[in-house]
Design a protein around this motif. Structure first.
Motif, short mmCIF file in Angstrom:
data_model
loop_
_atom_site.label_atom_id
_atom_site.label_comp_id
_atom_site.label_asym_id
_atom_site.label_seq_id
_atom_site.Cartn_x
_atom_site.Cartn_y
_atom_site.Cartn_z
N PHE A 237 0.43 5.20 1.07
CA PHE A 237 -0.42 6.20 1.71
C PHE A 237 0.04 7.57 1.20
N ARG A 238 -0.84 8.22 0.45
CA ARG A 238 -0.50 9.49 -0.20
C ARG A 238 -1.65 10.48 -0.02
N ASN A 239 -1.38 11.55 0.70
CA ASN A 239 -2.42 12.58 0.93
C ASN A 239 -3.69 11.97 1.49
N GLU A 240 -3.53 11.11 2.50
CA GLU A 240 -4.64 10.47 3.20
C GLU A 240 -5.44 9.52 2.29
N ILE A 241 -4.84 9.09 1.20
CA ILE A 241 -5.46 8.12 0.30
C ILE A 241 -4.60 6.86 0.25
N SER A 242 -5.24 5.70 0.29
CA SER A 242 -4.52 4.42 0.20
C SER A 242 -4.54 3.93 -1.24
N GLU B 265 0.84 -1.20 0.00
CA GLU B 265 0.00 0.00 0.00
C GLU B 265 0.87 1.25 0.00
N ASP C 132 5.34 10.13 0.28
CA ASP C 132 4.69 8.82 0.31
C ASP C 132 5.12 8.02 1.53
#
Length: 203
Positions: free
Chosen positions: A161-166, A159, A190
């Motif tokens: 995790f980028r700008n609160e997105i998985s 996974e 990231d």
């Protein structure tokens, strides 16, 4: 680099370096400009231009506009001469989590191989130390425990995790289909989670 950079996709950041050639009726000027840690470029006799997070195409346009504000008739040529390096955080039930150095053209597979290489290097160094130690039996037990605690890393359930997105990453599917969506480029900031293999099915 696997292929030339796409100016519409590459995001400029601190450490990127530009070569700027300005041709006017009076003289020819060449500049080597590096994006500062705050994401700015200082152009001599022109001023500061903010380029952090801009695509390469937009960043070069902003630089050209800033220079042309002083000399509208000048011919301006700009190239990206060096790409930056930055660190991404790697987490998970790993023996060697932490920060790894990558570039904007590094993919998750490149990072995975770097983690694997570091793990193998540490394992090899441990085995060499183990052979030179007098207490072989005790250390062999420790090594067996170490291997059971850190089994093989998963390639399927990674996974980002980028700008609160998985963002799911499946390197096995990337290998079988060649779809780049399963092996994306890494970006500054990231956090990459690399889990261990959990469910194995054999035929």
């Amino acid at each position: 680099m696997e292929k030339p950079i796409n100016p519409e996709q590459y995001l400029v950041g601190p450490g990127d370096q530009f070569l700027v050639n300005v041709i006017s009726s009076e003289n020819i000027a060449n500049y080597t400009l590096t994006v500062s840690p705050t994401g700015e470029i200082l152009i001599p006799s022109v001023g500061i231009v903010q380029v952090n997070g801009q695509t390469l195409s937009n960043a070069t346009k902003k630089i050209k506009i800033a220079i042309q504000s002083l000399n509208n008739s000048a011919k301006i040529y700009i190239i990206l001469s060096e790409i930056r390096e930055f660190k991404v955080k790697v987490i998970g039930h790993l023996k060697n989590p932490g920060f790894y150095t990558v570039t904007p053209v590094s993919r998750v597979s490149d990072l995975y191989e770097e983690i694997l290489h570091k793990l193998q290097s540490e394992s090899s160094a441990y085995q060499n130390d183990d052979q030179n130690d007098d207490q072989n039996d005790d250390q062999n037990d420790d090594q067996n425990d170490d291997q059971s605690l850190y089994p093989e890393m998963s390639r399927r359930n990674i996974e980002i995790f980028r700008n609160e997105i998985s963002i799911p990453v499946d390197l096995l599917k990337f290998g079988s289909t060649g779809n780049d969506n399963n092996n994306p480029y890494l970006q500054q900031g990231d956090v990459v989670r690399v889990p261990l293999k959990e469910h194995l099915v054999r035929i």
